[in-house]
Design a protein around this motif. Structure first.
Motif, mmCIF file in Angstrom:
data_model
loop_
_atom_site.group_PDB
_atom_site.id
_atom_site.type_symbol
_atom_site.label_atom_id
_atom_site.label_comp_id
_atom_site.label_asym_id
_atom_site.label_seq_id
_atom_site.Cartn_x
_atom_site.Cartn_y
_atom_site.Cartn_z
ATOM 1 N N SER A 130 -29.097 11.196 22.468
ATOM 2 C CA SER A 130 -29.516 12.180 21.472
ATOM 3 C C SER A 130 -28.700 12.105 20.200
ATOM 4 O O SER A 130 -29.145 12.589 19.153
ATOM 5 C CB SER A 130 -29.410 13.588 22.063
ATOM 6 N N VAL A 131 -27.497 11.523 20.268
ATOM 7 C CA VAL A 131 -26.690 11.389 19.057
ATOM 8 C C VAL A 131 -26.704 9.956 18.520
ATOM 9 O O VAL A 131 -26.206 9.699 17.426
ATOM 10 C CB VAL A 131 -25.232 11.808 19.322
ATOM 11 N N MET A 132 -27.271 9.026 19.286
ATOM 12 C CA MET A 132 -27.325 7.646 18.823
ATOM 13 C C MET A 132 -28.659 7.324 18.166
ATOM 14 O O MET A 132 -28.724 6.469 17.275
ATOM 15 C CB MET A 132 -27.084 6.692 20.000
ATOM 16 N N ASP A 133 -29.723 7.990 18.589
ATOM 17 C CA ASP A 133 -31.044 7.820 17.970
ATOM 18 C C ASP A 133 -31.464 6.354 17.916
ATOM 19 O O ASP A 133 -32.106 5.921 16.971
ATOM 20 C CB ASP A 133 -31.075 8.405 16.560
ATOM 21 N N GLU A 134 -31.122 5.584 18.941
ATOM 22 C CA GLU A 134 -31.476 4.165 18.909
ATOM 23 C C GLU A 134 -32.544 3.840 19.945
ATOM 24 O O GLU A 134 -33.590 3.295 19.605
ATOM 25 C CB GLU A 134 -30.236 3.309 19.154
ATOM 26 N N ARG A 135 -32.304 4.186 21.213
ATOM 27 C CA ARG A 135 -33.255 3.860 22.276
ATOM 28 C C ARG A 135 -34.245 4.960 22.555
ATOM 29 O O ARG A 135 -35.138 4.791 23.377
ATOM 30 C CB ARG A 135 -32.487 3.528 23.555
ATOM 31 N N GLN A 136 -34.036 6.136 21.923
ATOM 32 C CA GLN A 136 -34.981 7.256 22.053
ATOM 33 C C GLN A 136 -35.118 7.763 23.487
ATOM 34 O O GLN A 136 -36.182 8.257 23.879
ATOM 35 C CB GLN A 136 -36.359 6.856 21.501
ATOM 36 N N PHE A 137 -34.061 7.646 24.283
ATOM 37 C CA PHE A 137 -34.108 8.178 25.639
ATOM 38 C C PHE A 137 -34.113 9.703 25.649
ATOM 39 O O PHE A 137 -34.437 10.306 26.663
ATOM 40 C CB PHE A 137 -32.911 7.668 26.460
ATOM 41 N N HIS A 138 -33.717 10.309 24.543
ATOM 42 C CA HIS A 138 -33.650 11.766 24.502
ATOM 43 C C HIS A 138 -34.994 12.394 24.160
ATOM 44 O O HIS A 138 -35.126 13.614 24.241
ATOM 45 C CB HIS A 138 -32.628 12.203 23.452
ATOM 46 N N ARG A 139 -35.990 11.605 23.781
ATOM 47 C CA ARG A 139 -37.292 12.167 23.437
ATOM 48 C C ARG A 139 -37.949 12.742 24.701
ATOM 49 O O ARG A 139 -37.825 12.179 25.799
ATOM 50 C CB ARG A 139 -38.207 11.104 22.830
ATOM 51 N N PRO A 140 -38.663 13.832 24.575
ATOM 52 C CA PRO A 140 -39.237 14.477 25.773
ATOM 53 C C PRO A 140 -40.145 13.571 26.579
ATOM 54 O O PRO A 140 -40.122 13.631 27.822
ATOM 55 C CB PRO A 140 -40.016 15.653 25.161
ATOM 56 N N ILE A 141 -40.930 12.714 25.915
ATOM 57 C CA ILE A 141 -41.860 11.869 26.663
ATOM 58 C C ILE A 141 -41.091 10.888 27.553
ATOM 59 O O ILE A 141 -41.573 10.504 28.631
ATOM 60 C CB ILE A 141 -42.798 11.107 25.693
ATOM 61 N N VAL A 142 -39.898 10.482 27.138
ATOM 62 C CA VAL A 142 -39.087 9.559 27.939
ATOM 63 C C VAL A 142 -38.254 10.331 28.965
ATOM 64 O O VAL A 142 -38.222 9.977 30.154
ATOM 65 C CB VAL A 142 -38.177 8.708 27.028
ATOM 66 N N ALA A 143 -37.583 11.398 28.511
ATOM 67 C CA ALA A 143 -36.684 12.132 29.412
ATOM 68 C C ALA A 143 -37.449 12.793 30.560
ATOM 69 O O ALA A 143 -37.044 12.693 31.726
ATOM 70 C CB ALA A 143 -35.917 13.186 28.606
ATOM 71 N N CYS A 144 -38.562 13.451 30.253
ATOM 72 C CA CYS A 144 -39.339 14.101 31.311
ATOM 73 C C CYS A 144 -39.943 13.081 32.265
ATOM 74 O O CYS A 144 -40.025 13.325 33.478
ATOM 75 C CB CYS A 144 -40.444 14.957 30.691
ATOM 76 N N THR A 145 -40.364 11.939 31.716
ATOM 77 C CA THR A 145 -40.922 10.892 32.576
ATOM 78 C C THR A 145 -39.868 10.355 33.546
ATOM 79 O O THR A 145 -40.143 10.146 34.732
ATOM 80 C CB THR A 145 -41.483 9.748 31.721
ATOM 81 N N LEU A 146 -38.650 10.148 33.040
ATOM 82 C CA LEU A 146 -37.579 9.659 33.917
ATOM 83 C C LEU A 146 -37.217 10.693 34.986
ATOM 84 O O LEU A 146 -36.999 10.343 36.154
ATOM 85 C CB LEU A 146 -36.349 9.300 33.078
ATOM 86 N N ILE A 147 -37.162 11.973 34.582
ATOM 87 C CA ILE A 147 -36.871 13.017 35.574
ATOM 88 C C ILE A 147 -37.992 13.091 36.612
ATOM 89 O O ILE A 147 -37.734 13.226 37.824
ATOM 90 C CB ILE A 147 -36.698 14.381 34.871
ATOM 91 N N GLY A 148 -39.228 12.994 36.149
ATOM 92 C CA GLY A 148 -40.350 12.994 37.088
ATOM 93 C C GLY A 148 -40.309 11.807 38.027
ATOM 94 O O GLY A 148 -40.623 11.932 39.221
ATOM 95 N N LEU A 149 -39.910 10.634 37.499
ATOM 96 C CA LEU A 149 -39.807 9.440 38.341
ATOM 97 C C LEU A 149 -38.727 9.618 39.402
ATOM 98 O O LEU A 149 -38.914 9.238 40.569
ATOM 99 C CB LEU A 149 -39.502 8.232 37.451
ATOM 100 N N VAL A 150 -37.615 10.198 39.014
ATOM 101 C CA VAL A 150 -36.517 10.398 39.969
ATOM 102 C C VAL A 150 -36.890 11.414 41.037
ATOM 103 O O VAL A 150 -36.573 11.238 42.226
ATOM 104 C CB VAL A 150 -35.253 10.853 39.208
ATOM 105 N N LEU A 151 -37.601 12.464 40.628
ATOM 106 C CA LEU A 151 -37.945 13.541 41.574
ATOM 107 C C LEU A 151 -39.230 13.259 42.344
ATOM 108 O O LEU A 151 -39.656 14.100 43.153
ATOM 109 C CB LEU A 151 -38.073 14.869 40.808
ATOM 110 N N GLY A 152 -39.871 12.114 42.090
ATOM 111 C CA GLY A 152 -41.043 11.740 42.860
ATOM 112 C C GLY A 152 -42.343 12.360 42.391
ATOM 113 O O GLY A 152 -43.313 12.388 43.156
ATOM 114 N N ASP A 153 -42.370 12.883 41.153
ATOM 115 C CA ASP A 153 -43.603 13.458 40.598
ATOM 116 C C ASP A 153 -43.760 12.935 39.172
ATOM 117 O O ASP A 153 -43.533 13.661 38.192
ATOM 118 C CB ASP A 153 -43.554 14.987 40.611
#
Length: 268
Positions: A20-43
């Motif tokens: 979120s402070v590097m603004d390079e890979r955009q991992f902090h964007r909701p579409i990426v962060a929520c998708t990763l959390i959903g992948l980890v939690l199995g949904d």
């Protein structure tokens, strides 16, 4: 949530916080962060849907100069956990994400204030040519930003799915929950307006209004259809617009020197 999922959630939140402070890979964007959390939690499906909804809200959130944007990383990770593990609706997740983003914004400013210590320490290491110390200062400040998201996310993940979270959510008056959902819809409009204002592409405004009319008056057309139609329109626009094809631009006007020599050659 088992132990492995809990650890992976913490790691995802840590990466999102640092991004979120590097603004390079955009991992902090909701579409990426929520998708990763959903992948980890199995949904994964719920994660993508929630991430897409929050991405529309956070479309215009960005750090400009010293102005801090709301914390999309903290809002995404916590709301995804509450929706997936706490079995809440997407609307409840959006209603929770909006105040979380504002709270995360204050937390970001607090952590950046702490990071000033690392800057002065890096100056001290630079004066003594201690390059390893400078590197550790950068890593330490970045790690603090990751903990800014990882610690609250871990705390929510530890109690998510229990009666405590359900009781907290049920104690929120419906008027507050519905109001936050409505305000989230307004933020989407504001985000689009900010992006359009920054693009300053008046020539593309007809496409915007055509899409609005199709979405409003054509029944049965969803976002997938509008997205495919927009992609086709973009391809046709690029192919027909001379600004994107240097080879078909009009030739430059001949200079006086060049034209004189050509005339002499023709006239002999």
């Amino acid at each position: 949530m088992n132990a492995m999922q809990f650890i992976l959630v913490i790691l995802v939140a840590l990466v999102c916080g640092m991004a979120s402070v590097m603004d390079e890979r955009q991992f902090h964007r909701p579409i990426v962060a929520c998708t990763l959390i959903g992948l980890v939690l199995g949904d994964l499906q719920t994660g993508i849907i929630l991430g897409g909804q929050l991405e529309l809200i956070a479309l215009g959130w960005m750090n400009v100069g010293a102005a801090m944007a709301p914390d999309a990383a903290l809002a995404s990770t916590v709301s995804a956990i509450i929706v997936i593990v706490g079995h809440q609706s997407i609307g409840e997740g959006i209603a929770i994400a909006v105040p979380l983003a504002a709270a995360g914004q204050v937390l970001t400013i607090f952590v950046r204030t702490i990071a000033v210590f690392f800057q002065h320490q890096a100056d001290h290491f630079a004066a003594t040519a201690n390059f390893r110390g400078i590197e550790w200062c950068h890593i330490g400040a970045l790690f603090l930003q990751g903990l800014r998201v990882a610690i609250p996310t871990g705390a929510v993940a530890a109690v998510a799915g229990t009666s405590i979270v359900s009781q907290w959510l049920n104690d929120i008056p419906p008027v507050v929950t519905h109001g936050l959902q409505v305000s989230g819809g307004f933020i989407v409009v504001v985000g689009y307006a900010m992006v359009i204002n920054m693009m300053r592409a008046r020539s593309l405004m007809p496409f915007f209004f055509i899409g609005f009319i199709l979405a409003t008056f054509v029944n049965g057309m969803n976002l997938v259809g509008l997205g495919i139609l927009g992609a086709c329109a973009a391809v046709v626009y690029v192919q027909l617009n001379p600004d994107f094809h240097d080879s078909i631009k009009a030739p430059a006007a001949a200079t006086a020197t060049g034209s004189g020599s050509d005339d002499d050659d023709v006239l002999g």
